[in-house]
Design an enzyme around this catalytic site. Structure first.
Site, PDB file in Angstrom:
ATOM      1  N   ASP A 131       0.821  -1.392  -0.028  1.00  0.00           N
ATOM      2  CA  ASP A 131      -0.016   0.098   0.021  1.00  0.00           C
ATOM      3  C   ASP A 131       1.037   1.237   0.092  1.00  0.00           C
ATOM      4  O   ASP A 131       1.750   1.345   0.973  1.00  0.00           O
ATOM      5  CB  ASP A 131      -0.817   0.024   1.208  1.00  0.00           C
ATOM      6  CG  ASP A 131      -2.055  -0.862   1.140  1.00  0.00           C
ATOM      7  OD1 ASP A 131      -2.137  -1.556   0.153  1.00  0.00           O
ATOM      8  OD2 ASP A 131      -2.811  -1.163   1.970  1.00  0.00           O
TER       9      ASP A 131
ATOM     10  N   ASP B 244     -13.963  -3.707  -2.092  1.00  0.00           N
ATOM     11  CA  ASP B 244     -14.153  -3.388  -0.832  1.00  0.00           C
ATOM     12  C   ASP B 244     -15.563  -3.487  -0.213  1.00  0.00           C
ATOM     13  O   ASP B 244     -16.258  -2.664  -1.097  1.00  0.00           O
ATOM     14  CB  ASP B 244     -13.269  -2.137  -0.426  1.00  0.00           C
ATOM     15  CG  ASP B 244     -11.884  -1.914  -0.769  1.00  0.00           C
ATOM     16  OD1 ASP B 244     -11.355  -2.813  -0.829  1.00  0.00           O
ATOM     17  OD2 ASP B 244     -11.433  -0.750  -0.876  1.00  0.00           O
TER      18      ASP B 244
END
Length: 251
Positions: free
Chosen positions: A11, A130
């Site tokens: 990330d 998500d």
């Protein structure tokens, strides 16, 4: 039987690798190029490189970093963050990425999945989803889990598969950063509903969690960040443990 894949996730925010709990309170977990190099040596099967600030702030994934990371890595590599056009993907694939991951842009314009699959092939199109379980229903969220949509996880996954997605990367917002295990019930349902590989994400804390997501969650691959970045689980040890549990992996 196809081998199960272990995928560290890088990330990226402001050019650094970060990992927070539930997408907030970001912690610095190092230099992405250095980490990528290490993972390639230590037996990771693939890498995912996500510019987590890109979609939220409307920025494009940093191409120069992709070039640098690709230079040091000899395993398949997925790039995501702020990708919303054929041009974005063209540049990333030419810069060394093997696959691209799209999330918000697919929800906003589902035809993008068809366009990418038609131009570049399904094998390089990963749709990241998500989702958060709210009153027993899994709802798709955007912008790092901060914006709920009207979409149901399973319906949306089925739709992107029919549009040409080659893989689904499913992150459970309920599990992410908790280190309490993956959302195996939802993962198993996805695996039973779809015919494309499902990558489990969100909740990895122990070796047993990986065993469980492959056995109970029927996942094809498992993705994690902090347990790998901070050396809590060594990939080689993890793979040996999976092998002992009769889960096929590449050692």
């Amino acid at each position: 039987m196809l081998t199960k894949r272990i995928i560290p996730c890088l990330d990226i925010k402001d050019g650094r690798t970060v990992k927070g709990v539930n997408f907030v309170n970001l912690r610095d977990a190092g230099d992405p190029v250095e980490l990528a190099k290490q993972y390639a040596l230590k037996g990771a099967d693939e890498l995912v490189f996500l510019d987590i600030s890109a979609t939220l702030e409307g920025r494009k994934t940093m191409i120069d970093m992709v070039l640098k990371v690709a230079e040091h890595v000899n395993i398949p590599f997925t790039v995501g963050g702020g990708i919303s056009s054929l041009e974005d993907v063209d540049v990333l694939l030419k810069s060394g990425a093997d696959k691209v991951s799209i999330n918000s842009s697919a929800v906003k314009r589902p035809e993008l999945v068809n366009e990418l699959a038609n131009k570049f092939g399904s094998q390089c199109v990963v749709v990241a989803i998500d989702a958060k379980q709210i009153n027993s229903e899994w709802i798709v969220h955007l912008a790092g889990g901060s914006i709920p949509t009207e979409l149901n996880l399973f319906d949306w996954a089925k739709e992107v598969e029919s549009r040409g997605a080659g893989e689904i990367l499913f992150t459970s917002m309920n599990n992410d950063g908790t280190k309490a295990g993956f959302a195996n019930e939802a993962l198993a349902k996805l695996s039973e509903t779809l015919n494309i590989p499902i990558i489990a994400s969100g909740g990895a804390g122990t070796v047993q969690h990986f065993v469980d997501t492959f056995k109970e969650g029927k996942s094809d691959a498992a993705l994690a960040a902090s347990v790998f970045h901070f050396g809590e689980i060594a990939i080689q040890d993890l793979k040996e443990a999976l092998r002992e549990n009769n889960i096929e992996v590449r050692l």
